[in-house]
Each structure stands twice: as structure tokens, then as C-alpha cells.
Motif scaffolding. Structure first.
Motif, PDB file in Angstrom:
ATOM      1  N   LEU A 203       0.650  -1.113   0.111  1.00 55.34           N
ATOM      2  CA  LEU A 203      -0.138   0.079   0.024  1.00 55.34           C
ATOM      3  C   LEU A 203       0.802   1.369   0.078  1.00 55.34           C
ATOM      4  N   LEU A 204       1.842   1.468   1.153  1.00 57.34           N
ATOM      5  CA  LEU A 204       2.737   2.615   0.979  1.00 57.34           C
ATOM      6  C   LEU A 204       3.509   2.700  -0.202  1.00 57.34           C
ATOM      7  N   VAL A 205       4.063   1.329  -0.622  1.00 55.35           N
ATOM      8  CA  VAL A 205       4.737   1.516  -1.998  1.00 55.35           C
ATOM      9  C   VAL A 205       4.072   2.344  -3.158  1.00 55.35           C
ATOM     10  N   THR A 206       2.610   1.637  -3.163  1.00 59.95           N
ATOM     11  CA  THR A 206       1.737   2.120  -4.515  1.00 59.95           C
ATOM     12  C   THR A 206       1.615   3.735  -4.325  1.00 59.95           C
ATOM     13  N   LEU A 207       1.317   4.103  -2.926  1.00 54.92           N
ATOM     14  CA  LEU A 207       0.988   5.686  -2.749  1.00 54.92           C
ATOM     15  C   LEU A 207       2.346   6.305  -3.217  1.00 54.92           C
ATOM     16  N   ASN A 208       3.323   5.868  -2.914  1.00 51.27           N
ATOM     17  CA  ASN A 208       4.716   6.487  -3.242  1.00 51.27           C
ATOM     18  C   ASN A 208       4.811   6.451  -4.634  1.00 51.27           C
TER      19      ASN A 208
END
Length: 316
Positions: A203-208
Motif C-alpha cells: 500500500l505504501l509503495v503504491t502511494l509513493n
């Protein structure tokens, strides 16, 4: 007069209890004794307990290694009141009266109940399959080279060996402290944490990947990982020890604090070092995960001359 003899283990924890209804109780390695202990340093007929109105008098039966007084209760010489502790050979014993007060019953925390339910094959197997598939998909999506199973299998097995090693460690802790290993339960907890790690990381990598902000980069990722470690460590302690809820939270907080300290020390050693490489997300992501609007590579290159011109003007 009834007496209870407790065999104590590590940290004074009771490992075994013998209850004898008699005014005279013999203890030793021989099978004729009321209480038979297997310690080879204990004599066949080691000692006798004689009941009195104030407790028990201990009579050494000419044993080879004698009797050591660890903790004596009561004010009368030679008489040991309830709660007294002695050591014969390498075995520590506690003398307890049947009317001795016990600790107040502790309420099981919800976390302890849920953790105990994880100690089942029906829970472990689906989690194991889910983690295996998740890791396989993650490797397939992020790989930039030709897919070869000979390179993938060692990565999958290595990850499972690390999880298994962690489960074995906590099972050993539970065996030593609580006399219950709960290997499947510990394994399930680590598998569940692995799935949570993978989901939050994705999730965090996708947002980044879409916003390219440091907020969704390593700082938030570290905080999320520490939060998961905090909860996981507390769950491991609930399954492996008899610590109270407050003690588990404190111990987990100390563990997380230690990890943070180690991370800060590593970061401080890198302070002042110049890196010629800019900080940006270099993780491979499929185009399907890009939901934010932006310019194409050609449009960015076409505007590069204008960007350099404005940079030169700002320097002047």
C-alpha cells in the motif's frame, strides 16, 4: 496432616507438585519414599518431614549431599512453616500447607485467547499458503529479469526458514517458561505478521509510486513496521509467557525502543556522507497501479530546456 511439595524450576516456577496425606513424609530417589525424585545427586533415602503444630521439622537421613535451606518461613528454630524452600541435590523444593493462600485468579486477556486459537493446523495451513502465494506474486511482479524457478525457489524457502526460526525461538521460550511450546501458534502469528507487513508495504509503495512523496516513503514505512513489531511481540509474549498485559506492553515497548535506537545509531553513522545519487523510488511497479495523473517521459524531456534555463537564471 496433608502437605504439598512443589518441585521448582527456573525463576522459582512450580514444575511439579506432590500431595501427601501423612504426618511423616519421606523424600528421596528410592521407590520406597512417599515422594520419589530422579535427581542423581539425591540419596535413595534423603530426608524426612515431620509435621508439627507450627509447620514441619526436617530430618536429614544421612544423605550424601545434605539439605540446603533456601528460604525459611516461621520463627521457631528447626521448624519450617508453609512457603519455606529447601534444596536437595540439584532440586529445589517448596513446602506448602494445603490451606496456603494462592494468588488471585488472573483474567485472560482477549489477545491470549485469540493467540491460543492460532495453535491449530486448520489456521496455520491457510496462512502458510497465503504467505507463500503472496511472496510468489510479489517476486513475479517486481522482477526485471527473465523468470527462472531456480532463482525464485531459494528466495521463497529462505523466507520460510527465517519465519520458522522465529517460531522455534518463541516455542523454546514458551517451553522453558510456561512449559508449553505452541509451535504452530507462534508460526501462525509470524505468518499473520508477514501478511500484514506485505499488505502495508504494498500500500505504501503504491502511494509513493503515485505521489512520490517522502511522507509515504521510508519514514511512514518504518513507523508502520515498528507498530506491527510491537503488536507481534506482545502476542508472542502472551503465548509464551504468563506476563500480565501491562508487563507485555512494557516489554514490547522496550523491544521497539531498542530497534529504534539501533536504527538511529546506523543512521547517525551515515550523517555527513555525500551521495551522488538522488533519493527517489526505484521499485518496479506495473503501470496498472498508477492512478495519479502526470506527464509522459517525452513531455518532460521537451520541457527540460526550459527547466535548465530557469535554473541558470535563478543562480545568476
Amino acid at each position: 496432616m496433608a502437605v504439598v511439595i512443589e518441585v521448582l524450576g527456573w525463576a522459582g516456577k512450580s514444575r511439579k507438585r506432590f500431595r501427601v496425606e501423612s504426618d511423616e513424609v519421606t523424600v528421596g530417589r528410592g521407590y520406597t519414599n512417599d515422594i520419589v525424585l530422579s535427581d542423581p545427586h539425591i540419596s535413595p533415602q534423603h530426608l524426612r518431614l515431620n509435621a508439627t503444630d507450627q509447620g514441619w521439622a526436617i530430618e536429614d537421613l544421612n544423605s550424601l549431599n545434605g539439605v540446603q535451606v533456601v528460604c525459611k518461613r516461621g520463627d521457631i528454630d528447626g521448624v519450617f512453616a508453609s512457603g519455606s524452600e529447601i534444596k536437595i541435590g540439584r532440586t529445589r523444593l517448596r513446602i506448602v500447607a494445603t490451606d496456603h493462600a494462592v494468588e488471585q485468579t488472573k483474567l485472560l486477556h482477549r489477545l491470549e485467547l485469540e493467540s491460543s486459537r492460532l495453535n491449530r493446523l486448520a489456521i496455520w495451513l491457510p496462512l502458510f499458503i497465503a504467505v507463500f502465494i503472496t511472496e510468489l506474486v510479489a517476486i513475479y511482479v517486481t522482477t526485471a529479469v527473465a523468470w527462472e524457478w531456480k532463482n525464485v525457489i531459494p528466495m521463497l524457502l529462505g523466507a520460510q526458514l527465517v519465519i520458522l526460526a522465529g517460531a522455534l525461538f518463541w516455542a523454546l521460550v514458551g517451553r522453558l517458561i510456561r512449559h508449553e511450546s505452541h509451535l504452530l501458534g507462534q508460526y501462525s502469528l509470524l505468518l499473520l505478521a508477514t501478511l500484514l507487513f506485505s499488505a502495508t508495504d504494498w500500500l505504501l509503495v503504491t502511494l509513493n509510486y503515485n505521489v512520490n512523496l517522502l511522507l509515504f516513503g521510508e519514514h511512514i514505512q518504518r513507523l508502520t513496521s515498528l507498530a506491527i513489531v510491537f503488536v507481534l511481540f506482545s502476542a508472542n509474549l502472551a503465548l509464551a509467557t504468563n506476563l500480565s498485559v501491562r508487563s507485555r506492553w512494557i516489554t514490547s515497548a522496550c523491544c521497539v525502543g531498542l530497534l529504534v535506537t539501533i536504527g538511529l545509531v546506523v543512521e547517525m553513522r551515515r550523517w555527513g556522507e555525500f551521495s551522488p545519487f538522488p533519493e527517489y523510488s526505484s521499485t518496479l511497479q506495473p503501470p496498472a497501479l498508477l492512478f495519479a495523473s502526470g506527464r509522459s517521459g517525452d513531455a518532460f524531456l521537451n520541457s527540460a530546456d526550459d527547466l535548465f534555463a530557469r535554473a541558470d537564471k535563478s543562480i545568476e
